[in-house]
Scaffold this motif. Structure first.
Motif, PDB file in Angstrom:
ATOM      1  N   ARG A  91      51.331  19.947  57.826  1.00  0.00           N
ATOM      2  CA  ARG A  91      50.781  21.121  58.558  1.00  0.00           C
ATOM      3  C   ARG A  91      49.946  22.139  57.747  1.00  0.00           C
ATOM      4  O   ARG A  91      49.173  22.795  58.151  1.00  0.00           O
ATOM      5  CB  ARG A  91      52.169  21.762  59.171  1.00  0.00           C
ATOM      6  N   ARG A  92      50.262  22.151  56.368  1.00  0.00           N
ATOM      7  CA  ARG A  92      49.477  23.034  55.621  1.00  0.00           C
ATOM      8  C   ARG A  92      48.077  22.362  55.166  1.00  0.00           C
ATOM      9  O   ARG A  92      47.223  23.194  54.622  1.00  0.00           O
ATOM     10  CB  ARG A  92      50.393  23.316  54.259  1.00  0.00           C
ATOM     11  N   TRP A  93      47.881  21.384  55.495  1.00  0.00           N
ATOM     12  CA  TRP A  93      46.588  20.701  54.904  1.00  0.00           C
ATOM     13  C   TRP A  93      45.755  20.747  56.290  1.00  0.00           C
ATOM     14  O   TRP A  93      46.014  21.015  57.221  1.00  0.00           O
ATOM     15  CB  TRP A  93      46.923  19.237  54.731  1.00  0.00           C
ATOM     16  N   SER A  94      44.385  20.772  56.028  1.00  0.00           N
ATOM     17  CA  SER A  94      43.391  20.929  56.871  1.00  0.00           C
ATOM     18  C   SER A  94      42.977  19.522  57.390  1.00  0.00           C
ATOM     19  O   SER A  94      43.294  18.388  56.548  1.00  0.00           O
ATOM     20  CB  SER A  94      41.979  21.566  56.338  1.00  0.00           C
ATOM     21  N   ASP A  97      41.152  17.992  54.429  1.00  0.00           N
ATOM     22  CA  ASP A  97      42.154  17.501  53.431  1.00  0.00           C
ATOM     23  C   ASP A  97      42.586  15.994  53.712  1.00  0.00           C
ATOM     24  O   ASP A  97      42.850  15.246  52.993  1.00  0.00           O
ATOM     25  CB  ASP A  97      43.398  18.214  53.128  1.00  0.00           C
ATOM     26  N   GLN A 127      40.529  24.258  59.076  1.00  0.00           N
ATOM     27  CA  GLN A 127      41.671  24.928  59.388  1.00  0.00           C
ATOM     28  C   GLN A 127      43.012  24.221  59.194  1.00  0.00           C
ATOM     29  O   GLN A 127      42.897  23.063  59.349  1.00  0.00           O
ATOM     30  CB  GLN A 127      41.591  25.380  60.863  1.00  0.00           C
ATOM     31  N   ARG A 128      43.984  24.835  59.019  1.00  0.00           N
ATOM     32  CA  ARG A 128      45.311  24.273  58.712  1.00  0.00           C
ATOM     33  C   ARG A 128      45.831  23.550  59.820  1.00  0.00           C
ATOM     34  O   ARG A 128      45.671  24.120  61.158  1.00  0.00           O
ATOM     35  CB  ARG A 128      46.417  25.160  58.167  1.00  0.00           C
ATOM     36  N   THR A 131      47.884  25.147  62.418  1.00  0.00           N
ATOM     37  CA  THR A 131      47.504  26.239  63.217  1.00  0.00           C
ATOM     38  C   THR A 131      46.688  25.643  64.425  1.00  0.00           C
ATOM     39  O   THR A 131      46.189  26.477  65.123  1.00  0.00           O
ATOM     40  CB  THR A 131      46.934  27.290  62.526  1.00  0.00           C
TER      41      THR A 131
END
Ligand SMILES: Nc1ncnc2c1ncn2[C@@H]1O[C@H](COP(=O)(O)OP(=O)(O)OP(=O)(O)O)[C@@H](O)[C@H]1O
Length: 299
Positions: A91-94, A97, A127-128, A131
């Motif tokens: 979830r914290r990666w785009s 990534d 964007q992560r 989100t």
């Protein structure tokens, strides 16, 4: 000429403690097909897909996917894409990534196609993913699975949480990829209209067993609703597979899979939609029709 099978299950079973989640599951999906996997909640769809993806070991029987037994090893995983129900992304990666990690881990990674697919859907690469909307996350998951260039793609209810527009976009992306690369897809879903749009083959599970595995065209041709004023269906049951029976004071209606020509002219035949056929299978147990349940269904 027979198309070689891309997915085979032969007496496949999975037992959790005393309970069989999947039992004696047997079917084959020809290469290049999009196969819908249908079954009521708890029928064993996720259990089956996880075994086919090499993430869970069978208790009984065997499976072959892209010609090999599923296993948690790099050679097998390179051939198979699996998108789990919860779309497993960091979830914290785009998306960017994830694309970079995919390129690092997969020998046949098609980075340009993955990026192009996401750009055309206007999904922000930087964007992560935590989100992004559910539909956008599903598209990122699909783009990553397709960028691997798998020979077989296994999708576990990927569109369940999406709105109709997001579902349409997701299924269009899938159909384009199938047309372009000839991959074989197995897709579980409860949404029959979606399955009818993209699938050309079907596997139906009831109580952890295979109750139907066939080409979609043959499924539609081979099922009929029969009505008659008579009450006795014993002769019909000897030749055909009865899925559902409804009786009123004057008439009996039988949802049937024809195992050959219907010889008795006393039955009036009408075609069934895929939704009606699926409902008949979902309402039956794996051992046969249950009239007490079926009587609750309004005519
Ligand atoms: N890890 C587990 N331990 C014990 N039982 C399990 C486990 N995983 C699944 N089951 C059981 O196996 C059966 C089949 O579950 P499965 O998740 O495969 O069904 P499903 O068809 O995918 O259902 P749904 O449509 O609700 O996603 C269910 O009775 C479930 O409770």
């Amino acid at each position: 000429m027979n198309t070689p099978a891309a997915v085979v299950a032969d007496g496949l079973g999975k037992r959790y403690r005393a309970k069989w989640a999947l039992h004696e599951c047997t079917f084959s999906v020809p290469a290049g097909r999009v196969c819908g996997l249908v079954g009521a909640n708890g029928a064993g769809k996720t259990t089956l897909l996880r075994m086919l993806a090499g993430l869970s070991r069978p208790t009984a029987g065997r499976a072959a996917v892209a010609g090999t037994a599923p296993a948690d090893d790099p050679a097998f995983l390179a051939e198979v894409g699996f998108l789990a129900q919860e779309i497993p992304l960091y979830r914290r990666w785009s998306a960017e990534d994830h694309l970079r990690m995919g390129a690092h881990l997969n020998p046949r990674w098609d980075d340009a196609a993955g990026r192009q697919r996401l750009r055309s859907l206007r999904i922000p690469l930087g964007q992560r993913v935590g989100t992004l909307s559910g539909g956008q996350r599903a598209q990122v998951g699909l783009a990553l699975a397709l960028a691997k260039h798998p020979r077989v793609l296994l999708l576990d209810e990927p569109v369940a949480a999406l709105d109709p527009l997001a579902r349409r976009d997701f299924l269009s992306t899938l159909a384009e990829a199938v047309a372009e690369h000839g991959i074989t897809v197995m897709l579980s879903s409860h949404l029959v209209a979606d399955l009818e749009r993209v699938c050309d083959h079907l596997v139906v599970l009831a109580d952890g067993r295979t109750v139907l595995a066939d080409d979609l065209d043959d499924v539609l041709l081979g099922h009929r609703l029969l009505t008659s004023t008579r009450r006795d269906i014993a002769a019909l049951e000897r030749e055909h597979t009865v899925l559902r029976v409804e009786r009123t004071a004057r008439q009996v209606s039988v949802w049937v899979r024809l195992n050959g020509p219907l010889h008795d002219p006393g039955w009036e035949q009408s075609e069934l939609s895929l939704e009606e056929i699926m409902l008949a299978y979902l309402g039956m147990s794996s051992v046969g029709p249950d009239e007490s349940v079926l009587r609750e269904v309004p005519a």
